[in-house]
Design a protein around this motif. Structure first.
Motif, mmCIF file in Angstrom:
data_model
loop_
_atom_site.group_PDB
_atom_site.id
_atom_site.type_symbol
_atom_site.label_atom_id
_atom_site.label_comp_id
_atom_site.label_asym_id
_atom_site.label_seq_id
_atom_site.Cartn_x
_atom_site.Cartn_y
_atom_site.Cartn_z
ATOM 1 N N LYS A 79 0.838 -1.194 0.000
ATOM 2 C CA LYS A 79 0.000 0.000 0.000
ATOM 3 C C LYS A 79 0.874 1.245 0.000
ATOM 4 O O LYS A 79 1.963 1.261 0.582
ATOM 5 C CB LYS A 79 -0.894 0.027 1.241
ATOM 6 N N ILE A 80 0.395 2.303 -0.664
ATOM 7 C CA ILE A 80 1.056 3.606 -0.638
ATOM 8 C C ILE A 80 0.051 4.628 -0.119
ATOM 9 O O ILE A 80 -1.067 4.730 -0.644
ATOM 10 C CB ILE A 80 1.549 4.020 -2.040
ATOM 11 N N LEU A 81 0.432 5.368 0.916
ATOM 12 C CA LEU A 81 -0.435 6.370 1.509
ATOM 13 C C LEU A 81 -0.200 7.710 0.820
ATOM 14 O O LEU A 81 0.926 8.198 0.775
ATOM 15 C CB LEU A 81 -0.164 6.495 3.006
ATOM 16 N N SER B 277 -6.244 13.101 -0.234
ATOM 17 C CA SER B 277 -5.699 11.923 0.434
ATOM 18 C C SER B 277 -6.375 10.657 -0.062
ATOM 19 O O SER B 277 -7.566 10.650 -0.382
ATOM 20 C CB SER B 277 -5.873 12.036 1.952
ATOM 21 N N SER B 278 -5.611 9.601 -0.141
ATOM 22 C CA SER B 278 -6.137 8.300 -0.554
ATOM 23 C C SER B 278 -5.095 7.236 -0.250
ATOM 24 O O SER B 278 -3.985 7.549 0.207
ATOM 25 C CB SER B 278 -6.490 8.291 -2.052
ATOM 26 N N THR B 279 -5.444 5.992 -0.478
ATOM 27 C CA THR B 279 -4.514 4.874 -0.354
ATOM 28 C C THR B 279 -4.587 4.069 -1.635
ATOM 29 O O THR B 279 -5.679 3.698 -2.073
ATOM 30 C CB THR B 279 -4.868 3.980 0.847
ATOM 31 N N ILE B 280 -3.453 3.805 -2.235
ATOM 32 C CA ILE B 280 -3.414 3.037 -3.478
ATOM 33 C C ILE B 280 -2.616 1.761 -3.252
ATOM 34 O O ILE B 280 -1.827 1.669 -2.307
ATOM 35 C CB ILE B 280 -2.802 3.857 -4.635
ATOM 36 N N THR B 281 -2.834 0.784 -4.100
ATOM 37 C CA THR B 281 -2.185 -0.517 -3.971
ATOM 38 C C THR B 281 -1.350 -0.809 -5.207
ATOM 39 O O THR B 281 -1.809 -0.571 -6.328
ATOM 40 C CB THR B 281 -3.230 -1.637 -3.804
ATOM 41 N N THR B 282 -0.162 -1.329 -5.003
ATOM 42 C CA THR B 282 0.674 -1.697 -6.135
ATOM 43 C C THR B 282 0.134 -2.957 -6.803
ATOM 44 O O THR B 282 -0.620 -3.731 -6.198
ATOM 45 C CB THR B 282 2.125 -1.972 -5.708
ATOM 46 N N ALA C 278 2.506 1.140 -8.975
ATOM 47 C CA ALA C 278 1.139 1.550 -8.689
ATOM 48 C C ALA C 278 0.802 2.737 -9.577
ATOM 49 O O ALA C 278 1.698 3.430 -10.066
ATOM 50 C CB ALA C 278 0.982 1.928 -7.217
ATOM 51 N N THR C 279 -0.477 2.980 -9.779
ATOM 52 C CA THR C 279 -0.927 4.111 -10.582
ATOM 53 C C THR C 279 -1.798 5.025 -9.734
ATOM 54 O O THR C 279 -2.727 4.560 -9.072
ATOM 55 C CB THR C 279 -1.729 3.638 -11.806
ATOM 56 N N PHE C 280 -1.470 6.311 -9.750
ATOM 57 C CA PHE C 280 -2.213 7.309 -8.986
ATOM 58 C C PHE C 280 -2.643 8.432 -9.918
ATOM 59 O O PHE C 280 -1.828 8.953 -10.678
ATOM 60 C CB PHE C 280 -1.333 7.863 -7.861
ATOM 61 N N THR D 252 -9.410 7.947 -15.425
ATOM 62 C CA THR D 252 -10.094 7.874 -14.143
ATOM 63 C C THR D 252 -9.143 7.362 -13.082
ATOM 64 O O THR D 252 -8.366 6.455 -13.317
ATOM 65 C CB THR D 252 -11.310 6.932 -14.246
ATOM 66 N N SER D 253 -9.228 7.916 -11.890
ATOM 67 C CA SER D 253 -8.327 7.530 -10.811
ATOM 68 C C SER D 253 -8.549 6.084 -10.417
ATOM 69 O O SER D 253 -9.682 5.586 -10.424
ATOM 70 C CB SER D 253 -8.554 8.435 -9.591
ATOM 71 N N THR D 254 -7.462 5.400 -10.075
ATOM 72 C CA THR D 254 -7.567 4.025 -9.622
ATOM 73 C C THR D 254 -7.885 3.961 -8.135
ATOM 74 O O THR D 254 -8.032 2.890 -7.583
ATOM 75 C CB THR D 254 -6.242 3.285 -9.871
ATOM 76 N N SER D 255 -7.953 5.074 -7.459
ATOM 77 C CA SER D 255 -8.284 5.102 -6.046
ATOM 78 C C SER D 255 -9.250 6.249 -5.800
ATOM 79 O O SER D 255 -9.324 7.199 -6.561
ATOM 80 C CB SER D 255 -7.023 5.269 -5.187
ATOM 81 N N THR D 256 -9.980 6.164 -4.705
ATOM 82 C CA THR D 256 -10.937 7.195 -4.364
ATOM 83 C C THR D 256 -10.265 8.251 -3.520
ATOM 84 O O THR D 256 -9.764 7.959 -2.431
ATOM 85 C CB THR D 256 -12.122 6.584 -3.586
ATOM 86 N N ALA D 257 -10.224 9.477 -4.010
ATOM 87 C CA ALA D 257 -9.582 10.560 -3.282
ATOM 88 C C ALA D 257 -10.632 11.366 -2.530
ATOM 89 O O ALA D 257 -11.761 11.532 -2.985
ATOM 90 C CB ALA D 257 -8.831 11.475 -4.244
#
Length: 261
Positions: A112-114, A120-125, A149-151, A200-205
């Protein structure tokens, strides 16, 4: 009388020099801003603890440990709505337990990357490539391959990227080893300008309620991170794994003998 125009000439020369100097300073400032880096990365220490294993008989959870991680954003001139690729690199080789790892290419890792700052969000490799490339003898070392990971930033401003929890999977034997991160400082900082379009973002910000200081101490719980991992300092159950592989070999031999009976 013939010198009466000198003060005016000198005044015009001084004004011209000041204008030229001011223009040069302005041009230099613009050049510095244009070539200023929009991302920075550093190697940071990350403490991992509270490790668990889904199958302790094959891979016991490792004790608490510290490793070094580098997070590197790829590219420059980052803009909102445009995906940013981030590379996670373990900067130190890791060591298995006293029994080593008797099978090659059985494990993958992810983490995980904070993200904190403008949003703010958390993304996963994504999963790393399989490792180790060959069996590891007792006391040997191996390196976990890089992960990516993609942010996609949704707001302009400055973001910090901090290493979080991580995971190691040995899928063919049903083993998942999870470890929780703590004490890490931001490993990368990026500056994002306003843009249009993009993916589109791969994580919810969410809105920027998390500061960089918060991100350095935040950890994800294992309940919300079912597949997290660690840097590979595992106590691999070589005897148990050998028994599994041996049992499979015996069964195959019996089937072959039965087919000729």
């Amino acid at each position: 009388m013939e010198h009466s125009g000198l003060p005016a000439v000198r005044s015009r020369r001084l004004t011209w020099r000041a204008t030229v100097l001011g223009g040069a300073v302005t041009a230099a400032a613009v050049a510095i801003a244009a070539f200023a880096p929009s991302a920075s990365a550093a190697q940071v220490d990350v403490k991992y603890g509270g490790c668990t294993s889904s199958n302790p008989g094959l891979a016991a959870a490792p004790p608490d440990y510290t490793t070094k991680v580098t997070l590197t954003p790829q590219g420059s001139d980052f803009k909102t709505g445009q995906a940013i690729r981030i590379t996670w690199h373990y900067s130190t080789s890791t060591a298995p337990g006293p029994v080593g790892i008797p099978v090659a290419n059985v494990a993958t890792a992810k983490a995980k990357i904070l993200v904190a700052g403008a949003a703010s969000s958390t993304i996963t490799t994504a999963d790393s490539a399989k490792f180790p490339p060959s069996p590891v003898a007792a006391g040997g070392t191996f390196q976990i391959p890089d992960m990516t990971a993609t942010f996609t930033p949704t707001a302009a401003g400055t973001y910090t990227l901090t290493p979080g929890d991580n995971e190691q999977d040995v899928a063919q034997f049903g083993v998942v080893v999870n470890c929780k991160a703590s004490g890490a400082t931001a490993a990368a900082t990026i500056t994002v300008a306003a843009g249009t379009g993009g993916t589109t973002s791969t994580s919810t910000a969410t809105s920027a309620t998390t500061t960089a200081a918060t991100a350095t101490t935040s950890t994800s719980t294992l309940s919300t991170l079912p597949h997290t991992g660690f840097d590979g300092r595992w106590l691999f159950g070589g005897a148990g794994l050998a028994a599994v592989l041996g049992g499979a070999g015996i069964a195959a031999t019996r089937r072959r003998r039965g087919s000729h009976g």
